[in-house]
Scaffold this motif. Structure first.
Motif, PDB file in Angstrom:
ATOM      1  N   UNK A 599       4.098   4.717  12.344  1.00  0.00           N
ATOM      2  CA  UNK A 599       4.200   3.756  11.007  1.00  0.00           C
ATOM      3  C   UNK A 599       2.578   3.978  10.551  1.00  0.00           C
ATOM      4  N   UNK A 600       1.636   3.551  10.976  1.00  0.00           N
ATOM      5  CA  UNK A 600       0.131   3.333  10.071  1.00  0.00           C
ATOM      6  C   UNK A 600      -0.117   4.754  10.317  1.00  0.00           C
ATOM      7  N   UNK A 601       0.208   5.991  11.140  1.00  0.00           N
ATOM      8  CA  UNK A 601      -0.402   7.245  10.974  1.00  0.00           C
ATOM      9  C   UNK A 601       0.356   7.886   9.994  1.00  0.00           C
ATOM     10  N   UNK A 602       1.569   7.569   9.711  1.00  0.00           N
ATOM     11  CA  UNK A 602       2.523   8.153   8.989  1.00  0.00           C
ATOM     12  C   UNK A 602       1.933   7.590   7.693  1.00  0.00           C
ATOM     13  N   UNK A 603       1.307   6.352   7.216  1.00  0.00           N
ATOM     14  CA  UNK A 603       1.189   5.732   5.980  1.00  0.00           C
ATOM     15  C   UNK A 603      -0.030   6.498   5.793  1.00  0.00           C
ATOM     16  N   UNK A 604      -0.907   6.146   6.556  1.00  0.00           N
ATOM     17  CA  UNK A 604      -2.161   6.987   6.321  1.00  0.00           C
ATOM     18  C   UNK A 604      -2.013   9.030   5.712  1.00  0.00           C
ATOM     19  N   UNK A 605      -1.332   9.115   6.174  1.00  0.00           N
ATOM     20  CA  UNK A 605      -1.276  10.732   6.315  1.00  0.00           C
ATOM     21  C   UNK A 605      -0.440  10.720   4.850  1.00  0.00           C
ATOM     22  N   UNK A 606      -0.057   9.943   4.338  1.00  0.00           N
ATOM     23  CA  UNK A 606       1.101  10.524   3.310  1.00  0.00           C
ATOM     24  C   UNK A 606      -0.034   9.506   1.715  1.00  0.00           C
ATOM     25  N   UNK A 607      -0.699   8.699   2.382  1.00  0.00           N
ATOM     26  CA  UNK A 607      -1.315   8.363   1.740  1.00  0.00           C
ATOM     27  C   UNK A 607      -2.356   9.142   1.419  1.00  0.00           C
ATOM     28  N   UNK A 608      -3.440   9.802   1.632  1.00  0.00           N
ATOM     29  CA  UNK A 608      -4.019  10.808   1.856  1.00  0.00           C
ATOM     30  C   UNK A 608      -3.363  12.234   0.650  1.00  0.00           C
ATOM     31  N   UNK A 609      -2.096  12.517   1.105  1.00  0.00           N
ATOM     32  CA  UNK A 609      -1.719  13.150   0.830  1.00  0.00           C
ATOM     33  C   UNK A 609      -1.592  13.394  -1.160  1.00  0.00           C
ATOM     34  N   UNK A 610      -1.099  11.727  -1.041  1.00  0.00           N
ATOM     35  CA  UNK A 610      -1.033  11.543  -2.642  1.00  0.00           C
ATOM     36  C   UNK A 610      -2.302  11.210  -2.860  1.00  0.00           C
ATOM     37  N   UNK A 611      -3.194  11.443  -2.593  1.00  0.00           N
ATOM     38  CA  UNK A 611      -4.408  10.984  -3.091  1.00  0.00           C
ATOM     39  C   UNK A 611      -4.801  12.288  -3.160  1.00  0.00           C
ATOM     40  N   UNK A 612      -4.802  13.644  -2.085  1.00  0.00           N
ATOM     41  CA  UNK A 612      -5.187  14.964  -2.688  1.00  0.00           C
ATOM     42  C   UNK A 612      -4.569  15.483  -4.052  1.00  0.00           C
TER      43      UNK A 612
END
Length: 619
Positions: A599-612
């Motif tokens: 769950x942490x991994x998915x949130x990290x990748x999603x946060x990176x996607x949003x930031x990009x």
């Protein structure tokens, strides 16, 4: 009770006062004062509502600015979509202010021809004073404009698919990577595109069909047309052979000396003696004992008895029983290594490595092994076994000769361009000669693409295996977005470096177990635990140093080139160097993520996607 009770009482008092004044006829001045007083009082106390409306207008303006920016930062160009995004943000921002009603029908978000998002909105503000005399609400409006200055997006996902990622971890990684692709790769690719490259790594990076162009072409094989054992003198007839240890051969007036190497063939009955070299010992005029080339007495006690007189013994030329191979224009020189395959008849020499001797343009000799050797019939292939060849023979850390075959994986670049993104035509990347126990990974690099379905399909195929050459993955993450690699990737290469036009980002996901460096394309002697058996490591150290050090150097170089770097440490091993990579490679501390669960991994990748996606839009 507050101001409302006070104002209600004031209103009742003013109305009573007005009635008394209306019934009092004691003077015109008094009458005028009675008429003017309510207006004067209303103007005074009405300032409360005016001030309130002014405050709401400022709050509305802030909320509308934020909503307009959200709409501008979205990937949409259709006004309905922009209004949907903007309204959602506006509603959320206005929740903090009570007694305000948003007029959604009077709210709009429109993209004009100059790529500017223009927004306007109105709210109704509940009055505190005026409602006692006039309307209960006051209308308040605001207007906002945001210049939508967007950019192309190029993102390389550098994904750890090593053996330590097996099981649930690789499943979590696939899900997280798909989430990021959904966020970053937009359905609308004009006027600005958004692309993602997939760079899986384990012991190295498999560049598949790009391998030859990246590492240089590989030398293949030449055809073998003949193979003969090099014998000298005339053959002698064997008339007797003892079933003893050692075997004693009788051959009248054989003429051999002690330590001569001889070749035996054609023996009947005692057939295990055939097609092998032996060392002569304790010779007499007509007899001699047989020893193996390793100096061991030949044991014939379990052999069948000798039959017939067809057995022959002959001295080997130059005392080494070498084999002359004929292969036109073989390209080998003395002391090269050669790998032999597919020989007919003399099959015992196949799939082995030999040192080349007596090389001419079309022939060379190889020393034979102690295995029995039948006559050559046809065919065969001769492969060089040096750097740049299909096969590579090297000495391992124990000085034993080991031979590995080239793969489509690639390893680190050395020399002046070790930490640059120079074109592969200028500086070739490292070759890879993997062992069969730690082979080139099946996951292949996929260059930049905007085909969301195809990217996610490739992610779904990711599997976990092998040791960790994470520095090679980081290098190819950079290369995937680099314009210098256009000669390799063609239209799938990165655009020119221009931060105003194109945002380039590399996302490095790792569990931190970097352990496999390379020397001459083979895992180096100084590689650490987890990189496979030392018997399969070459006996030289990695010229660029440890993979952790190489990774940090590559990250520094790509950040200097203008690439934004994100890192995600997934259940990172307890190693200070691993933590240094996660923190040191990221462009800033906010770009470094640690994940302890799927769950942490998915949130990290999603946060990176949003930031990009947000960085794509500038105010």
């Amino acid at each position: 009770m507050g101001r409302v009770s006070w104002i209600d009482g004031l209103g009742r008092g003013l109305r009573a006062f007005a009635r008394r004044m209306a019934g009092d006829a004691r003077g015109n001045v008094a009458m005028l004062f009675a008429i003017s007083l309510p207006v004067l009082v209303l103007m005074t106390v009405g300032g409360v509502d005016i001030h309130r409306a002014s405050t709401v207008r400022a709050n509305l303006q802030d909320a509308l600015d934020a909503a307009t920016l959200a709409a501008a930062r979205s990937p949409y160009t259709d006004n309905d979509d922009l209004r949907r995004i903007g309204l959602a943000s506006l509603r959320a921002n206005l929740n903090a202010y009570p007694n305000i009603t948003l007029r959604e029908a009077d709210t709009s978000f429109v993209l004009n021809a100059d790529d500017v998002v223009i927004a306007s909105s109105r709210v109704d503000v509940k009055t505190l004073v005026a409602g006692k005399f006039l309307n209960d609400t006051l209308p308040v409006g605001a207007h906002s404009e945001v210049d939508r200055s967007s950019r192309n997006i190029e993102v390389a996902l550098v994904l750890d698919t090593t053996g330590s990622m097996a099981g649930q971890k690789i499943i979590d990684l696939r899900a997280a990577a798909r989430d990021l692709v959904d966020i970053v790769v937009q359905d609308v690719q004009t006027p600005w595109y958004s692309k993602v490259a997939i760079v899986p790594y384990s012991m190295a990076v498999n560049v598949d069909s790009y391998a030859n162009a990246a590492r240089g072409s590989i030398t293949g094989s030449v055809n073998i047309t003949g193979a003969v054992i090099n014998l000298a003198g005339t053959p002698k007839t064997i008339t007797a052979a003892t079933r003893a240890r050692p075997v004693v051969i009788t051959a009248s007036s054989h003429g051999f000396s002690n330590n001569d190497v001889v070749w035996i063939s054609g023996v009947g009955g005692m057939t295990p003696l055939n097609n092998k070299p032996y060392v002569v010992a304790n010779r007499t005029t007509n007899t001699f004992e047989l020893y193996t080339l390793a100096g061991v007495r030949v044991d014939g006690r379990n052999y069948s008895a000798l039959t017939g007189t067809n057995g022959r013994v002959q001295r080997c030329q130059n005392n080494d029983c070498s084999i002359t191979i004929t292969a036109s224009n073989h390209g080998l020189v003395n002391n090269n290594y050669v790998y032999i395959t597919d020989v007919g008849g003399m099959t015992q020499i196949n799939n082995q490595t030999y040192l080349v001797g007596n090389a001419t343009t079309h022939t060379f000799t190889i020393d034979m092994n102690e295995a029995s050797l039948t006559p050559y019939t046809s065919g065969g292939r001769s492969w060089c076994a040096q750097q740049g060849c299909t096969w590579y023979a090297f000495e391992n850390v124990y000085d034993d000769l080991v031979t590995h075959r080239i793969s489509t994986c690639v390893t680190e670049r050395t020399g002046d361009n070790a930490y640059t993104d120079a074109a592969p035509s200028t500086a070739r990347v490292g070759r890879n000669y993997p062992s069969t126990s730690n082979p080139c990974l099946s996951n292949t690099l996929k260059p930049l693409s905007n085909n969301k379905a195809a990217i996610k399909a490739d992610i779904d195929l990711l599997s976990a295996s092998g040791s960790t050459g994470g520095h090679v993955g980081v290098a190819w993450g950079w290369y995937a977005v680099s314009p210098a690699f256009s000669s390799l990737f063609g239209s799938s290469a990165g655009a020119a470096y221009n931060t105003a036009e194109t945002l380039k980002a590399v996302v490095i996901m790792t569990d931190g177990e970097y352990n496999s460096g390379y020397c001459n394309g083979v895992i180096s002697a100084d590689s650490t635990n987890g990189s496979g058996s030392a018997s399969l490591h070459i006996n030289c150290n990695a010229p660029n140093g440890h993979p952790f050090d190489q990774t940090l150097a590559l990250c520094t170089a790509m950040k200097t080139a203008g690439v934004i770097v994100y890192t995600v440490g997934f259940q990172v091993v307890d190693d200070e160097r691993a933590r240094a990579v996660v923190n040191g490679c990221a462009t800033n501390p906010g770009n470094a993520y640690l994940a302890d669960s799927g769950a942490d991994l998915r949130e990290a990748f999603s946060a990176i996607g949003r930031d990009i996606t947000q960085l794509r839009i500038s105010r």
